[in-house]
Scaffold this motif. Sequence first.
Motif, PDB file in Angstrom:
ATOM      1  N   PHE A   1       0.826  -1.198   0.000  1.00  0.00           N
ATOM      2  CA  PHE A   1       0.000   0.000   0.000  1.00  0.00           C
ATOM      3  C   PHE A   1       0.865   1.255   0.000  1.00  0.00           C
ATOM      4  CE2 PHE A   1      -2.834   3.199   1.831  1.00  0.00           C
ATOM      5  CZ  PHE A   1      -4.043   2.922   1.197  1.00  0.00           C
ATOM      6  N   MET A   2       1.975   1.210   0.733  1.00  0.00           N
ATOM      7  CA  MET A   2       2.843   2.372   0.864  1.00  0.00           C
ATOM      8  C   MET A   2       3.585   2.725  -0.427  1.00  0.00           C
ATOM      9  SD  MET A   2       3.142   4.423   3.403  1.00  0.00           S
ATOM     10  CE  MET A   2       4.808   5.015   3.079  1.00  0.00           C
ATOM     11  N   LYS A   3       3.611   1.800  -1.375  1.00  0.00           N
ATOM     12  CA  LYS A   3       4.324   2.094  -2.624  1.00  0.00           C
ATOM     13  C   LYS A   3       3.708   3.272  -3.382  1.00  0.00           C
ATOM     14  CE  LYS A   3       6.403  -2.425  -3.339  1.00  0.00           C
ATOM     15  NZ  LYS A   3       6.518  -3.641  -4.190  1.00  0.00           N
ATOM     16  N   LYS A   4       2.463   3.595  -3.040  1.00  0.00           N
ATOM     17  CA  LYS A   4       1.819   4.754  -3.663  1.00  0.00           C
ATOM     18  C   LYS A   4       2.285   6.070  -3.040  1.00  0.00           C
ATOM     19  CE  LYS A   4      -2.465   2.016  -3.636  1.00  0.00           C
ATOM     20  NZ  LYS A   4      -3.835   1.948  -3.080  1.00  0.00           N
ATOM     21  N   ALA A   5       2.886   5.993  -1.874  1.00  0.00           N
ATOM     22  CA  ALA A   5       3.121   7.183  -1.059  1.00  0.00           C
ATOM     23  C   ALA A   5       4.364   7.952  -1.488  1.00  0.00           C
ATOM     24  CB  ALA A   5       3.244   6.786   0.406  1.00  0.00           C
ATOM     25  N   SER A   6       4.323   9.262  -1.306  1.00  0.00           N
ATOM     26  CA  SER A   6       5.435  10.115  -1.740  1.00  0.00           C
ATOM     27  C   SER A   6       6.719   9.815  -0.974  1.00  0.00           C
ATOM     28  CB  SER A   6       5.062  11.590  -1.570  1.00  0.00           C
ATOM     29  OG  SER A   6       4.777  11.888  -0.204  1.00  0.00           O
ATOM     30  N   HIS A   7       6.605   9.550   0.331  1.00  0.00           N
ATOM     31  CA  HIS A   7       7.819   9.315   1.109  1.00  0.00           C
ATOM     32  C   HIS A   7       8.429   7.965   0.778  1.00  0.00           C
ATOM     33  CE1 HIS A   7       9.834  10.674   5.119  1.00  0.00           C
ATOM     34  NE2 HIS A   7      10.709  10.293   4.221  1.00  0.00           N
ATOM     35  N   TYR A   8       7.601   6.982   0.436  1.00  0.00           N
ATOM     36  CA  TYR A   8       8.148   5.707  -0.044  1.00  0.00           C
ATOM     37  C   TYR A   8       9.029   5.968  -1.271  1.00  0.00           C
ATOM     38  CZ  TYR A   8       8.568   1.049  -2.035  1.00  0.00           C
ATOM     39  OH  TYR A   8       9.088  -0.113  -2.554  1.00  0.00           O
ATOM     40  N   GLN A   9       8.495   6.717  -2.205  1.00  0.00           N
ATOM     41  CA  GLN A   9       9.239   6.977  -3.437  1.00  0.00           C
ATOM     42  C   GLN A   9      10.503   7.784  -3.172  1.00  0.00           C
ATOM     43  OE1 GLN A   9       6.180   8.649  -5.977  1.00  0.00           O
ATOM     44  NE2 GLN A   9       4.868   6.894  -5.568  1.00  0.00           N
ATOM     45  N   ARG A  10      10.423   8.701  -2.225  1.00  0.00           N
ATOM     46  CA  ARG A  10      11.576   9.537  -1.863  1.00  0.00           C
ATOM     47  C   ARG A  10      12.696   8.663  -1.304  1.00  0.00           C
ATOM     48  NH1 ARG A  10       8.756  12.476   1.374  1.00  0.00           N
ATOM     49  NH2 ARG A  10       7.932  13.816  -0.242  1.00  0.00           N
ATOM     50  N   LEU A  11      12.340   7.773  -0.360  1.00  0.00           N
ATOM     51  CA  LEU A  11      13.351   6.922   0.259  1.00  0.00           C
ATOM     52  C   LEU A  11      13.814   5.803  -0.661  1.00  0.00           C
ATOM     53  CD1 LEU A  11      11.957   6.647   3.903  1.00  0.00           C
ATOM     54  CD2 LEU A  11      13.785   8.130   3.071  1.00  0.00           C
ATOM     55  N   ALA A  12      12.905   5.302  -1.478  1.00  0.00           N
ATOM     56  CA  ALA A  12      13.277   4.217  -2.398  1.00  0.00           C
ATOM     57  C   ALA A  12      14.346   4.668  -3.389  1.00  0.00           C
ATOM     58  CB  ALA A  12      12.035   3.718  -3.135  1.00  0.00           C
TER      59      ALA A  12
ATOM     60  N   TYR B   1      16.858   6.218  -2.666  1.00  0.00           N
ATOM     61  CA  TYR B   1      18.144   6.007  -1.988  1.00  0.00           C
ATOM     62  C   TYR B   1      18.365   4.544  -1.628  1.00  0.00           C
ATOM     63  CZ  TYR B   1      17.543  11.055  -1.370  1.00  0.00           C
ATOM     64  OH  TYR B   1      17.327  12.393  -1.587  1.00  0.00           O
ATOM     65  N   GLY B   2      17.521   3.649  -2.163  1.00  0.00           N
ATOM     66  CA  GLY B   2      17.674   2.221  -1.913  1.00  0.00           C
ATOM     67  C   GLY B   2      17.277   1.790  -0.515  1.00  0.00           C
ATOM     68  N   LEU B   3      16.301   2.463   0.082  1.00  0.00           N
ATOM     69  CA  LEU B   3      15.957   2.236   1.484  1.00  0.00           C
ATOM     70  C   LEU B   3      14.683   1.417   1.677  1.00  0.00           C
ATOM     71  CD1 LEU B   3      16.856   5.812   2.783  1.00  0.00           C
ATOM     72  CD2 LEU B   3      18.153   3.707   3.154  1.00  0.00           C
ATOM     73  N   GLU B   4      14.383   0.539   0.717  1.00  0.00           N
ATOM     74  CA  GLU B   4      13.160  -0.261   0.840  1.00  0.00           C
ATOM     75  C   GLU B   4      13.157  -1.130   2.092  1.00  0.00           C
ATOM     76  OE1 GLU B   4      13.611   0.373  -3.654  1.00  0.00           O
ATOM     77  OE2 GLU B   4      14.936  -0.016  -1.957  1.00  0.00           O
ATOM     78  N   GLU B   5      14.319  -1.653   2.498  1.00  0.00           N
ATOM     79  CA  GLU B   5      14.360  -2.498   3.694  1.00  0.00           C
ATOM     80  C   GLU B   5      14.085  -1.680   4.959  1.00  0.00           C
ATOM     81  OE1 GLU B   5      14.338  -5.884   3.948  1.00  0.00           O
ATOM     82  OE2 GLU B   5      13.950  -5.512   1.830  1.00  0.00           O
ATOM     83  N   ASP B   6      14.543  -0.441   4.966  1.00  0.00           N
ATOM     84  CA  ASP B   6      14.181   0.458   6.071  1.00  0.00           C
ATOM     85  C   ASP B   6      12.664   0.597   6.146  1.00  0.00           C
ATOM     86  OD1 ASP B   6      16.961   1.019   6.225  1.00  0.00           O
ATOM     87  OD2 ASP B   6      16.541   3.078   6.840  1.00  0.00           O
ATOM     88  N   ILE B   7      12.053   0.842   5.005  1.00  0.00           N
ATOM     89  CA  ILE B   7      10.598   1.040   4.959  1.00  0.00           C
ATOM     90  C   ILE B   7       9.882  -0.202   5.461  1.00  0.00           C
ATOM     91  CG2 ILE B   7       8.621   1.488   3.447  1.00  0.00           C
ATOM     92  CD1 ILE B   7      10.624   2.992   1.587  1.00  0.00           C
ATOM     93  N   ARG B   8      10.323  -1.357   5.007  1.00  0.00           N
ATOM     94  CA  ARG B   8       9.669  -2.610   5.415  1.00  0.00           C
ATOM     95  C   ARG B   8       9.771  -2.803   6.932  1.00  0.00           C
ATOM     96  NH1 ARG B   8       7.913  -6.798   2.407  1.00  0.00           N
ATOM     97  NH2 ARG B   8       9.043  -6.153   0.533  1.00  0.00           N
ATOM     98  N   PHE B   9      10.960  -2.554   7.494  1.00  0.00           N
ATOM     99  CA  PHE B   9      11.134  -2.674   8.945  1.00  0.00           C
ATOM    100  C   PHE B   9      10.218  -1.698   9.677  1.00  0.00           C
ATOM    101  CE2 PHE B   9      13.013  -1.209  12.920  1.00  0.00           C
ATOM    102  CZ  PHE B   9      13.196  -2.409  13.592  1.00  0.00           C
TER     103      PHE B   9
END
Length: 241
Positions: A198-209, A211-219
């Motif tokens: 669901f968060m993949k739609k979000a602006s901050h997900y895209q901002r952090l992604a 920088y390669g921070l998908e694992e941060d987001i998942r945690f």
Amino acid sequence: MSEITKPRLEVCLSPALLHLFDVKNSIVVIIDVLRATSTICTALHNGAAKVIPVATVEECVNIGRQLDAITAGERDGKIADGLLHGNSPFEYPVEFISGKVLVLTTTNGTKLLHMAKDAVQIITGSFPNISSVCEYLISQGQHVILGCAAWKDRVNMEDTLFAGAVVSRIKEHFDVNCDSALAAETLYESAKSDLFGFMKKASHYQRLARYGLEEDIRFCLTPDGADVLPILRNGELVKEK
């Protein structure tokens, strides 16, 4: 408990709206899921002595020097100039952070924390410590404001989702006469089966992604990975015993 005697549970979706709420008579939960409050509970869970939240990089550097502490923080998702460490929970494992003081400044979360200074009590919340947050709020029996750090005063998805998750868990113990709380809960209920997707739609997900921070987001979206209660005492966040 009768309906009349239940304490209020409200959601403030942005720091720009905080002045509309009765902070002085409420416990305020500071919510900055990506990533300040997730990192704070992780550092304390892994043995940090305390976390000192500050508003500016200059303050962070100066206090860090005085206390021989770890200085960390970000601006717009990247490590802030002048600091050695960032805002990723993965930067603070036990072997690095145990027994140490962390001085932290972030784009959104530390700002809201200072704005809420007159609250009855300030705690920090995120999915990694959601159970501790909910248990504490139920036990206190006081009015609660779930304060979303948002993104530069703009409502964001992840903090709203967390607020909705808390409302969903504890609403039976509170009077919820707050449209933003109901909206947050509705959003969470529609997303809870796959928060990361669901968060993949979000602006901050895209901002952090970027920088390669998908694992941060998942945690940061996973419940109870660092389930302690950070509570503000004398300007310092410590683990509630």
